[in-house]
Every structure is written in structure tokens, then in C-alpha cells.
Design an enzyme around this catalytic site. Structure first.
Site, mmCIF file in Angstrom:
data_model
loop_
_atom_site.group_PDB
_atom_site.id
_atom_site.type_symbol
_atom_site.label_atom_id
_atom_site.label_comp_id
_atom_site.label_asym_id
_atom_site.label_seq_id
_atom_site.Cartn_x
_atom_site.Cartn_y
_atom_site.Cartn_z
ATOM 1 N N VAL A 1 -0.626 -2.405 -0.761
ATOM 2 C CA VAL A 1 -0.388 -1.959 0.606
ATOM 3 C C VAL A 1 -0.440 -3.148 1.566
ATOM 4 C CG1 VAL A 1 -1.260 -0.489 2.478
ATOM 5 C CG2 VAL A 1 -1.394 0.298 0.100
ATOM 6 N N CYS A 2 0.533 -3.204 2.458
ATOM 7 C CA CYS A 2 0.593 -4.217 3.515
ATOM 8 C C CYS A 2 0.216 -3.531 4.822
ATOM 9 C CB CYS A 2 2.012 -4.795 3.578
ATOM 10 S SG CYS A 2 2.232 -5.994 4.905
#
Length: 159
Positions: A94-95
Site C-alpha cells: 500500500v502507498c
């Protein structure tokens, strides 16, 4: 304290707090090793799709990996590889800003999971991590939403 002692102590407290009070539909628990012991440094989680969104009905598996420098450093958060979202790399990582540049040691596991749930329906196209979903999101939002609904069906509730 031994290496990782601060991290493990904090995670033990977070586990207690989670058991007492956590958002409905969410799951977050340390992994159990084959010998029956608990590994506080890896948590198996489930994030429910928010009601009233294209993500509704999906229960998305997420793994949190903590290092010995937690809570000074954020956990690594990963969906299964190939997860379809503008801010999720093809590896599943996840960014999200609270997991990097705006991380604060006061951020809790609960806040991380709720933040990721918010990100699902409110992606940040200026920080795209996945080209295919970004292109679809920016050029054909109806098809993007259709893909999201299809993905939600791939992750039904396990209850």
C-alpha cells in the site's frame, strides 16, 4: 530492552486495545506460528469495504509487518499481489502518506486500517502506484468502478 522489545511491548498493548474496541467488520490479529506461538511482528488483518461504496461486500486481506524500530517506523502493509487499486503496487504493498512521509509513532494499528479503508474508495491519483488501475481510473471511471465491484466479489466475508 532486547532488540525489538519496545516494538513488541507497543504491539502487545495495541493488541489489548484492539480486543477491547475495534471498528465493526475489521480483523487484526498477530499471526500464529506452526508451533502455536504468536508472532506480534506480523498481523493478519481484514478490511471491510465501506458501505455505500463500490468496495461494499468485500473483506480484503491485508498483512501488516512491523520491524524492530516500530513505532518509530511504520509497518509495511500488503494486500495480496495483483490487488486492483490506484495506490497499491502490483506486489500488494500500500502507498499511503501515513505509512511514509507523514508517519508519527502515535499512529495506531486501528488508525492505519481505517486509513487504508478510506483510501480504497478515495484513491490519490497524484501518488499512483499501479499503472493499469491509474489509467482506468483517469480515463474510464465507470469501468474502474466495475473492476472494483468485481474484485469485492472475490473477497466475500469468511463468517
Amino acid at each position: 530492552m532486547a532488540s525489538g522489545g519496545i516494538a513488541r511491548g507497543r504491539l502487545a498493548e495495541e493488541r489489548k486495545s484492539w480486543r477491547k474496541n475495534h471498528p465493526h467488520g475489521f480483523v487484526a490479529k498477530p499471526e500464529t506460528l506452526p508451533d502455536g506461538t504468536v508472532n506480534l511482528m506480523v498481523w493478519k488483518c481484514v478490511i471491510p469495504g465501506k458501505q455505500g461504496t463500490d468496495w461494499e461486500g468485500g473483506y480484503f486481506p491485508l498483512t501488516l509487518k512491523f520491524n524492530d524500530n516500530y513505532p518509530s517506523n511504520p509497518p509495511t502493509c500488503k494486500f495480496p499481489a495483483g490487488f486492483f487499486h490506484v495506490n497499491v503496487y502490483n506486489t500488494g504493498e500500500v502507498c499511503l502518506s501515513i505509512l511514509s512521509d507523514t508517519w508519527k509513532p502515535s499512529i495506531t494499528v486501528k488508525q492505519v486500517l481505517v486509513g487504508i479503508q478510506e483510501l480504497l474508495d478515495d484513491p490519490n491519483p497524484s501518488s499512483a502506484a499501479q499503472d493499469a488501475s491509474y489509467r482506468l481510473y483517469s480515463k474510464n471511471i465507470a469501468e474502474y468502478k466495475n473492476r472494483v465491484r468485481q474484485q469485492a466479489k472475490q473477497y466475500p466475508s469468511r463468517v
